[in-house]
Design an enzyme around this catalytic site. Sequence first.
Site, PDB file in Angstrom:
ATOM      1  N   ARG A 152      -7.915  -0.511   0.594  1.00 46.75           N
ATOM      2  CA  ARG A 152      -7.427  -0.835   1.929  1.00 46.75           C
ATOM      3  C   ARG A 152      -8.127   0.065   2.942  1.00 46.75           C
ATOM      4  O   ARG A 152      -8.383   1.252   2.669  1.00 46.75           O
ATOM      5  CB  ARG A 152      -5.909  -0.603   2.030  1.00 46.75           C
ATOM      6  N   HIS A 170     -14.074  -8.010   3.474  1.00 45.29           N
ATOM      7  CA  HIS A 170     -12.865  -8.085   2.631  1.00 45.29           C
ATOM      8  C   HIS A 170     -13.021  -9.241   1.628  1.00 45.29           C
ATOM      9  O   HIS A 170     -12.224 -10.176   1.611  1.00 45.29           O
ATOM     10  CB  HIS A 170     -11.592  -8.263   3.483  1.00 45.29           C
TER      11      HIS A 170
END
Length: 300
Positions: free
Chosen positions: A215, A263
């Site tokens: 993250r 991502h």
Amino acid sequence: MNVLLCGDFDAAERARWQQALAAALPEARWLDEAAAQARPELAQAAVVANPPPGSLQGLPRLRLIQSLWAGVDRLLADPTLPAGVPVARMVDPAMNAAMAETALWAVLSLHRGFFEYARRQRAGRWQVHAQRRADEVNVLVLGQGEMGRHAAARLAQQGYAVHGWRRDGTPLAPLLAQAQIVVNLLPLTPETRGLLDAAFYAALPPQASLVNLARGAHVVDADLLAALDRGRLRHAVLDVFNTEPLPPSHPYWQHPRVTLLPHAAALTDPRSAAVVAAANLRAALAGAPVAHRVDRERGY
Ligand code: GLV
């Protein structure tokens, strides 16, 4: 069984999920947000992918919230998430395999200096550097969950000297001092937020590299940029960011020592994930234990 399907997917993604879930769970009737709001007593379970905050409240018969995402940090951050309903995170074999592939690509490219060769190509420079063996490269994998373990096994198979760390009291500093490449696959929790800060980079040997596949909020961006710019860190491979999509003006985009992905290190695969979700929905409605249940206190 009536199941709410909601998330931040676009129409094509929604259709793909709908089709895969219908095939895996033919007995279910699928509700969208509007249908669940109109008849809140219908929804017995929810299958969610980063649902808008508030979308799971006021559903009195909900027995399970099944995430299609492996990381549930955004889901748990919704203060309206119903307290008594079990939450399950996605553990998708195809996603584990994809994450291990991305970790391998990044580590291999760093170990052999392929990002450096790409830079030299852009500069029109023909220059060879020394070549090390995989077993001479110490790789530290942060996080020993599904993804961390799969990535570590794949890297070990490839011959790297792999060490793992989890937040169980094992001191991190001695492992950092030996690590040439760090692969972050930790869950995002209050304890791990901002872990990759100036002290973390200072604990690494000079010219180590970072691969962040977990993250964005694990990283203190200013500290990472300072470590790269001072030559303390050699290179960073980043898949996740504090703000996504990464704003066009962000220094990471053009940084010569950053390789970034949007991502995309490991996407949930509807074909396998729908089967996992279906098994959990059937278990929840039969009153049986669900797999990969999130411990809300722990945060993953
Ligand atoms: C992706 O980041 C996920 O958590 O599934």
